[in-house]
Design an enzyme around this catalytic site. Structure first.
Site, mmCIF file in Angstrom:
data_model
loop_
_atom_site.group_PDB
_atom_site.id
_atom_site.type_symbol
_atom_site.label_atom_id
_atom_site.label_comp_id
_atom_site.label_asym_id
_atom_site.label_seq_id
_atom_site.Cartn_x
_atom_site.Cartn_y
_atom_site.Cartn_z
ATOM 1 N N LEU A 14 12.748 -69.801 -106.173
ATOM 2 C CA LEU A 14 13.419 -70.430 -107.582
ATOM 3 C C LEU A 14 12.224 -70.454 -108.033
ATOM 4 O O LEU A 14 12.334 -69.857 -109.161
ATOM 5 C CB LEU A 14 13.778 -71.265 -107.089
ATOM 6 C CG LEU A 14 15.148 -71.738 -107.275
ATOM 7 C CD1 LEU A 14 16.163 -72.840 -106.603
ATOM 8 C CD2 LEU A 14 16.905 -70.680 -107.349
ATOM 9 N N GLY A 20 4.875 -77.914 -105.142
ATOM 10 C CA GLY A 20 5.137 -77.308 -103.694
ATOM 11 C C GLY A 20 6.219 -75.922 -104.703
ATOM 12 O O GLY A 20 6.444 -76.231 -105.496
ATOM 13 N N ASP A 153 9.187 -87.505 -116.216
ATOM 14 C CA ASP A 153 9.092 -85.574 -116.849
ATOM 15 C C ASP A 153 10.383 -85.293 -117.125
ATOM 16 O O ASP A 153 10.854 -84.708 -116.295
ATOM 17 C CB ASP A 153 8.186 -85.142 -115.002
ATOM 18 C CG ASP A 153 7.876 -83.568 -115.706
ATOM 19 O OD1 ASP A 153 8.036 -83.296 -117.167
ATOM 20 O OD2 ASP A 153 7.534 -83.079 -115.207
HETATM 21 P P1 ATP Z 1 6.364 -77.964 -112.640
HETATM 22 O O1 ATP Z 1 4.970 -78.640 -111.523
HETATM 23 O O2 ATP Z 1 5.074 -77.807 -114.097
HETATM 24 O O3 ATP Z 1 6.539 -79.612 -112.939
HETATM 25 P P2 ATP Z 1 8.482 -77.146 -111.780
HETATM 26 O O4 ATP Z 1 9.059 -78.268 -112.769
HETATM 27 O O5 ATP Z 1 9.199 -75.924 -112.699
HETATM 28 O O6 ATP Z 1 7.046 -76.717 -112.230
HETATM 29 P P3 ATP Z 1 9.774 -77.808 -109.310
HETATM 30 O O7 ATP Z 1 10.427 -78.501 -109.767
HETATM 31 O O8 ATP Z 1 8.847 -77.281 -108.143
HETATM 32 O O9 ATP Z 1 8.446 -77.313 -110.571
HETATM 33 O O10 ATP Z 1 10.940 -76.597 -109.597
HETATM 34 C C1 ATP Z 1 10.614 -75.223 -108.819
HETATM 35 C C2 ATP Z 1 11.327 -74.455 -109.578
HETATM 36 O O11 ATP Z 1 12.519 -74.686 -108.999
HETATM 37 C C3 ATP Z 1 11.789 -74.656 -111.562
HETATM 38 O O12 ATP Z 1 12.223 -73.153 -111.364
HETATM 39 C C4 ATP Z 1 12.623 -75.180 -111.294
HETATM 40 O O13 ATP Z 1 14.041 -74.864 -111.973
HETATM 41 C C5 ATP Z 1 13.376 -74.983 -109.842
HETATM 42 N N1 ATP Z 1 13.913 -76.130 -109.304
HETATM 43 C C6 ATP Z 1 14.284 -77.146 -108.921
HETATM 44 N N2 ATP Z 1 14.489 -77.779 -108.126
HETATM 45 C C7 ATP Z 1 16.097 -77.378 -108.352
HETATM 46 C C8 ATP Z 1 17.506 -77.398 -107.297
HETATM 47 N N3 ATP Z 1 17.604 -78.168 -107.537
HETATM 48 N N4 ATP Z 1 18.271 -76.334 -107.887
HETATM 49 C C9 ATP Z 1 18.205 -75.497 -108.483
HETATM 50 N N5 ATP Z 1 16.500 -75.125 -108.993
HETATM 51 C C10 ATP Z 1 16.123 -75.717 -108.957
HETATM 52 MG MG MG Z 2 7.517 -80.248 -111.472
#
Ligand code: ATP
Ligand code: MG
Ligand code: MG
Length: 297
Positions: A14, A20, A153
């Site tokens: 995703l 991570g 955030d």
């Molecule tokens: P950053 O480190 O800049 O905050 P991020 O917010 O994209 O990056 P993550 O929160 O790790 O990092 O999410 C990575 C990806 O996974 C994103 O595209 C997010 O939309 C998706 N994602 C995270 N949690 C979920 C969830 N519960 N269901 C569906 N998609 C998710």
């Molecule tokens: Mg994040």
């Protein structure tokens, strides 16, 4: 072998965040889809791993249980969990390769995705939807604050929707435990999304409290009410608002709560519970939320 590899079928990546990588997975036991975040434990410059910190936070976060907060649990992985309590093993070779798996409810959509598709199709959110959505958001945030955390955030990308279109607050990568909200805690480094960040978090040794999230909620409410036509327009206006500037004159009679949430002085902003006590235009949504208003934690 971990429970992750035996119980989950990986369907695709995703995205990758600062801590991570998140994969869409199917659980072979309940046949449901989940988002699973894999967090590798890293060795720091001082020879310490981030293990203790990560485990402490994840443990605390996994106890959160609210209908507008992404549900999560960590997947037990023999080596990861057992070694966490053992100091002398924390620098062993094994630990450098250990991975923590966080199983989350899979959310098919984000507020960012919703607003983008509305923009493309030249549609606006109707007022009832705006206030229903905002109310769910404030209820989730109120719960997070009552559990002692500041999210830090809250952005349109970290606000998810479940399959029933209900708000799910996610991405707790910057969440900070704040034992006493009235005094806050000192944080260093402003590594959140600058666009939605409260102005006080940009300072050296910033004091973070629940009110930092309330500022971000003010900007998210602007996103909902005024649907910007371009990213640069949004960035320009948010930058003005972060400096304490006036709301754009072209915004017709913005609800007073917008300016209150965007107050430069954190103590002047209403808390999430105070917002929920207000007579906002969401009152007509009815009693369906009353059960969520009882005190939590
Ligand atoms: P950053 O480190 O800049 O905050 P991020 O917010 O994209 O990056 P993550 O929160 O790790 O990092 O999410 C990575 C990806 O996974 C994103 O595209 C997010 O939309 C998706 N994602 C995270 N949690 C979920 C969830 N519960 N269901 C569906 N998609 C998710
Ligand atoms: Mg994040
Ligand atoms: Mg994110």
């Amino acid at each position: 072998s971990s429970r992750y590899s035996t119980d989950f079928l990986e369907l695709g990546k995703l995205g990758k965040g600062g801590f991570g990588t998140v994969f869409k997975c199917k659980n072979k036991l309940d046949e449901k889809e989940y988002a699973v975040k894999k967090i590798p434990f890293k060795d720091g410059p001082d020879g310490q791993t981030n293990r203790e910190k990560v485990l402490r936070e994840v443990l605390a976060l996994s106890t959160m249980d609210h209908c507008h907060v992404v549900r999560k649990a960590w997947i037990e992985d023999g080596c990861t969990v057992e070694q966490s309590s053992s100091e002398e093993e924390s620098s062993s070779e094994d630990s450098a390769n250990a991975t923590l798996y966080i199983q989350m409810k899979f959310c098919p959509e984000t507020l960012h995705g919703l607003l983008e598709s509305l923009r493309v199709s030249d549609t606006v959110l109707d007022s009832d939807r705006v206030w229903r959505l905002f109310r769910q958001l404030v209820e989730g945030v109120r719960y997070i604050h009552s559990a002692g955390f500041v999210h830090r955030d809250l952005t349109r990308s970290n606000i998810f929707f479940d399959e029933n279109n209900n708000v799910q607050i996610g991405d707790f990568g910057l969440a900070t435990f704040v034992p006493d909200m009235s005094s806050g805690v000192t944080v260093t480094g402003d590594d959140g999304n600058l666009l939605y960040m409260a102005p006080e978090l940009k300072m050296e040794d910033a004091q973070v409290s629940d009110k930092a999230d309330m500022f971000s909620l003010g900007l998210v409410l602007c996103d909902l009410l005024f649907q910007f036509s371009t990213d640069s327009e949004r960035a320009k206006i948010f930058a003005i608002l972060r400096r304490g500037g006036e709301l754009p004159a072209v915004w017709e009679a913005p609800h007073p709560i917008v300016a209150e949430l965007l107050a430069l002085t954190p103590s002047a902003r209403p808390s999430a519970s105070q917002v929920l006590q207000r007579q906002l235009p969401w009152k007509e949504v009815g009693l369906e939320y009353v059960h969520e208003l009882e005190d939590t934690v």
